[in-house]
Write a protein that holds these residues in place. Structure first.
Motif: not given
Length: 706
Positions: A596-602, A615-623, A627-630, A668-669
């Protein structure tokens, strides 16, 4: 069939015909046509729906075979709360319950309905205009998960009701989803062959099946359903028993074991009758539900804060027996785990003769202070697999011998190891321990892995014993060994043709199931799906470090270390190359999901606790979509710990020690782009990717993109 009106008419005709045949077969045990003819009709309908997807009906009989992928189960609020019942294990308590009912009804005459308590998963179904429109789990009693696509695969459950007298236009059905005992036994036998932990009871198996994301896998679990209550916005029936009779008339499956009882003595007679008789049923039961029959009297009695005053559940005490422990046998599984099994003097228990009981690991042997020759107590209760719960120390014979756990593998003699923090001793001889080699082959051909037709666990095990196959790659050389196969007993030309065709077909099995089939320790079905979706192909996965793999959502450090170690072994890399040469799928097809974006890249995140908005799973997908990593572990390289309610204190303390910022769900949001920003950033990402691709293909054509 070329024109759409003709196709629509045929789809409607086939749908009605197949619904009728399903109703006759599952509700009345009538087979109007052969299985082959039924399959031909279903295949024709599937073909038409594929050609004309816009004409497919929501409750088409093709939904029985599944195929819907549900990444997240939304929740829905129950129109009528799904309250739990009060439990009792005592007949005296039942009499006290009856006295409370009598007092609450002020001496008016009343009767009860007694029903067997099926040991399954409570489910609420909604029917509108005769069509199944929703299936929701109990959840917390107020809200539950919407699992409609999974529920539709239950073959005993009608997707379309035949019109019946007084059938409400909109009503809910409460009932129990369960796994029949023969299906449960078959599933556990398969898990045992694969070296996987056995499921404790059919209830857990049914619950786990309903949470699967792929409805085709749910269909393979062969779940069943019994209805036990009908709910409508207004008072549609005078009694609970009338509701049960109506459910049957509508074509819904209702257990025929229920009975109307005029007194508490009749209730106790019903309880006593099923105390032993229930073990003859092909379904697990753990008690009796007793309800006041008249619905107006139910209203008069009302509810406590947690349960109705007009109903109670009588739970049978756990079945137990005393027998002698004669020997302990040690089995070696696919991963090298050495599991002790108690060999007992045969004893009748809960409708079966028990000869073996699980001991899990050496810790349990020590905790129970078990000795060979002891008289032990064995229970089933809710646990279908017998287990030893204690020792009759007063009856311990002087000749009882302490159990000495083996220090060497019982199969190959290799010294056993016990990794730190693990309960099992393991045989590290992955390349030479025959039970491990054989179990890995059986796992590879199993239903949830490659599911090779004509090459089940028994056949591939036989081939292993004969030296025809040693590794999973050898399976793809069997076609060249046809001259040897035709000499084997009980393996005719047709069987060999089917086997070779099944092996060829297995080359189309998706990468995630191949990855699961490789039998990498800790990489179960779900982890394999996560790794395949993240890396897309085996080469990218093999190039990843343990730290890289640990950053994949829902993949922890222990899994990552095990996977990286397995993938780094030269023998395993050679095995993968042989599979590649054979044509096995080692990459996902299609386009990967676009960010969706690279806002959380790196940025790397750890999630801990329970969150309010997602839910935790939904937050993981958002991150990850931004561009973020879990990752699952906290280290000095971590960027953020996202804290929800009931977060573990150890994680908080560790994060503070490494000076990792601890943020809330809202914080986070706030780091994510707004909807308008996301659209703009997505467009930028797409343009960049397109430009990069074009530049790689032909730098001179860049201008034509704008």
């Amino acid at each position: 069939m070329s024109d759409q009106p003709t196709a629509q008419a045929r789809i409607q005709e086939l749908t009605a015909r197949l619904h009728h045949l399903n109703h006759q077969y599952y509700q009345h045990d009538i087979s109007e046509i052969s299985d082959q003819e039924f399959d031909q009709l279903l295949a024709e309908l599937q073909g038409l729906e594929k050609q004309y997807p816009e004409l497919a009906l929501p409750n088409s009989p093709t939904q029985r075979v599944g195929g819907t992928i549900t990444k997240q189960f939304p929740t829905a609020q129950h129109r009528y709360p799904m309250l739990s019942l009060g439990n009792t294990y005592s007949e005296d308590d039942l009499r006290e319950f009856d006295e409370r009912v009598q007092k609450g009804l002020e001496g008016a005459p009343y009767s009860y309905v007694c029903e067997l308590k099926i040991d399954g998963v409570a489910m609420s179904l909604r029917y509108e205009d005769g069509q199944l429109t929703q299936g929701v789990t109990r959840g917390d009693g107020t809200r539950g998960d919407v699992v409609t696509s999974n529920v539709r695969t239950i073959r005993t459950l009608p997707l379309h009701l035949h019109a019946a007298e007084n059938q409400p236009q909109d009503f809910e059905v409460r009932g129990e989803v369960f796994m029949p005992l023969p299906v449960f036994d078959e599933l556990n036998a398969e898990r045992e062959q694969n070296g996987e932990a056995l499921l404790a009871n059919p209830r857990n198996a049914a619950s786990g099946a309903l949470k699967l994301q792929d409805s085709a896998q749910v269909a393979a679990r062969k779940l069943r359903f019994y209805a036990y209550s009908l709910l409508t916005p207004g008072r549609h029936f005078a009694s609970h028993s009338a509701g049960l009779e109506a459910l049957t008339a509508y074509g819904l499956p209702v257990s025929d074991t229920w009975r109307r009882c005029q007194s508490i003595e009749d209730v106790l007679e019903f309880v006593h009758y099923w105390d032993k008789k229930r073990f003859e049923l092909p379904v697990a039961t753990d008690g009796i539900v007793i309800k006041v029959d008249d619905l107006r009297q139910q209203d008069q009695l009302g509810f406590t804060a947690k349960s109705p005053r007009w109903a109670i559940a009588y739970k049978y005490p756990a079945e137990a027996a005393r027998t002698r422990l004669n020997e302990v046998q040690y089995n070696v599984g696919r991963t090298g785990a050495v599991t002790p099994v108690a060999l007992l003097t045969p004893v009748p228990l809960a409708g079966t003769v028990v000869k073996r009981a699980t001991l899990h690991n050496f810790n349990q042997i020590e905790a129970l202070d078990l000795r060979l020759g002891d008289l032990v107590f064995v229970e089933k209760g809710g646990e279908i697999i017998p287990k030893i719960t204690g020792v009759d120390l007063e009856a311990r014979p002087a000749t009882a011998v302490p159990i000495v756990y083996p220090t060497e593998c019982p199969a190959c003699g290799t010294p056993l190891v016990r990794p730190e923090g693990e309960a099992h001793f393991r045989c590290p001889n992955e390349r030479g321990c025959r039970p491990q080699l054989k179990a890995r082959l059986e796992h590879y051909v199993s239903r949830k892995a490659l599911n090779i037709d004509g090459l089940g666990a028994e056949t591939v095990g036989r081939f292993f014993d004969l030296g025809l196959v040693q590794t999973v790659a050898d399976i793809y050389d069997l076609a060249a060994k046809r001259p040897e196969l035709v000499t084997l007993e009980r393996l005719g030309e047709k069987s060999i043709d089917n086997l070779i065709a099944g092996i060829e077909k297995s080359k189309t099995v998706p990468f995630d199931r191949v990855l699961f089939g490789l039998g990498i320790r800790y990489v179960g079905e779900t982890v394999a799906q996560k790794l395949a979706a993240h890396y897309r192909n085996i080469d990218a996965l093999m190039a990843a470090t343990a730290e890289d793999i640990a950053a994949v959502p829902e993949v922890g450090g222990v899994i990552a270390v095990g996977a990286a170690h397995w993938l780094a072994q030269p023998e395993n890399r050679e095995l993968i190359e042989r599979l590649r040469t054979a044509g096995v799928q080692l990459a996902l097809t299609g386009e990967p999901p676009r960010a969706v974006s690279d806002r959380l890249a790196g940025q790397t995140f750890v999630l801990s606790g329970v969150f309010e908005q997602y839910s935790r799973e939904q937050l993981q997908q958002l991150i990850t979509s931004h561009g973020g990593k879990i990752t699952g572990s906290i280290s000095k390289k971590l960027n953020f710990l996202v804290a929800g309610e009931n977060m573990g204190p150890a994680k908080r303390e560790k994060a503070l020690g490494f000076k990792v910022p601890i943020i809330s769900e809202q914080e986070l949001l706030a780091m994510l782009p707004t909807a308008d920003e996301a659209v703009a950033e997505t467009s930028a990402v797409v343009a960049t990717e397109t430009l990069s691709a074009a530049s790689s293909a032909n730098p001179g054509e860049q201008a034509s993109l704008f």
